[in-house]
Design a protein around this motif. Structure first.
Motif, PDB file in Angstrom:
ATOM      1  N   ALA A  93     114.173  74.574   6.102  1.00  0.00           N
ATOM      2  CA  ALA A  93     114.351  73.424   5.289  1.00  0.00           C
ATOM      3  C   ALA A  93     116.162  73.192   5.298  1.00  0.00           C
ATOM      4  O   ALA A  93     116.455  72.717   5.399  1.00  0.00           O
ATOM      5  N   SER A 212     113.611  63.783   6.910  1.00  0.00           N
ATOM      6  CA  SER A 212     112.048  64.363   8.177  1.00  0.00           C
ATOM      7  C   SER A 212     111.990  62.741   7.763  1.00  0.00           C
ATOM      8  O   SER A 212     111.277  61.970   8.871  1.00  0.00           O
ATOM      9  N   TRP A 222     106.777  68.955   5.943  1.00  0.00           N
ATOM     10  CA  TRP A 222     108.088  69.056   4.510  1.00  0.00           C
ATOM     11  C   TRP A 222     107.739  69.453   3.608  1.00  0.00           C
ATOM     12  O   TRP A 222     108.459  70.079   2.938  1.00  0.00           O
TER      13      TRP A 222
END
Length: 226
Positions: A93, A212, A222
């Motif tokens: 991420a 996202s 996520w």
């Protein structure tokens, strides 16, 4: 498919050094075990992964498999993080390349052949894992009963990482609640040219969540992405 239980463990003699892997497979109440060594420089994480690869590769036919490991890195990586990494083209991420990608990809291929579930266990509470630990340590050249300081530190850090993971998930759940029902609005504002940083500040959520949403990514991925 055949139901099989596999316990795995990996070991490394030092933080980067010779390593060993081992697995114990239970099928129809019959237990078989195998172990091997990596004489070159490796890590404990890679040996944990190699143990699972060796075990799953030993199965001649598609099987229902339950894998237990004392490696949170392996268990959570396979059970939670892998889909998000693949979707993000093998980046986390935070945008960093996923470490040990070669082994994650090998495990991913094997999990398409077999139906695999993953469970993290505390080593001291699992007899099969203890047997694997003994065999892996033996292959790595670690004396029986020896508990290196780096291993204790690793377990301490693993517990701290788990707490941090739990806290991060709670924070991300709170962020998801903030933008619930606002996804179309966020996409529209981004389409109008509002920057990622401005959107993040306006809605009070991480920029990675904004990205996202705009990219229509699965928000559950996520939520769990490290």
């Amino acid at each position: 498919m055949t139901g099989i239980k596999i316990s795995t463990d990996g070991a490394c003699n030092g933080s980067h050094g010779p390593g060993g892997w081992a697995y114990l497979m239970t099928r129809d109440r019959v237990k078989t075990e195998a172990s091997g060594a990596e004489p070159g420089l490796t890590t404990s994480n890679r040996m944990d992964m190699q143990a699972a690869i060796e075990a799953l590769s030993a199965l001649a036919e598609p099987s229902e498999v339950h894998v237990t490991t004392d490696s949170q890195y392996l268990a959570f990586g396979m059970a939670e993080w892998l889909p998000g990494w693949k979707e993000m083209h093998w980046r986390t991420a935070s945008g960093k390349p996923v470490e040990n990608r070669d082994l994650w990809e090998a495990l991913d291929v094997l999990c398409h052949r077999h139906n695999v579930s993953w469970e993290w266990v505390q080593s001291s509470a699992d007899a099969d894992n203890q047997r694997c630990k003994f065999l892996a340590n033996q292959q790595a050249g670690i004396p029986e009963g020896f508990e290196p300081s780096w291993k204790r530190q690793k377990e301490k850090k693993a517990n701290a990482r788990q707490k941090a993971k739990d806290d991060r998930v709670e924070h991300r759940k709170a962020a998801l609640r903030k933008v619930a029902g606002l996804e179309d609005e966020i996409r529209a504002r981004r389409a109008d040219g509002v920057s990622w940083g401005q959107l993040s500040k306006q809605y009070g959520v991480p920029e990675s969540l904004i990205r996202s949403i705009v990219r229509n990514r699965d928000l559950n991925a996520w939520l769990l992405d490290p």
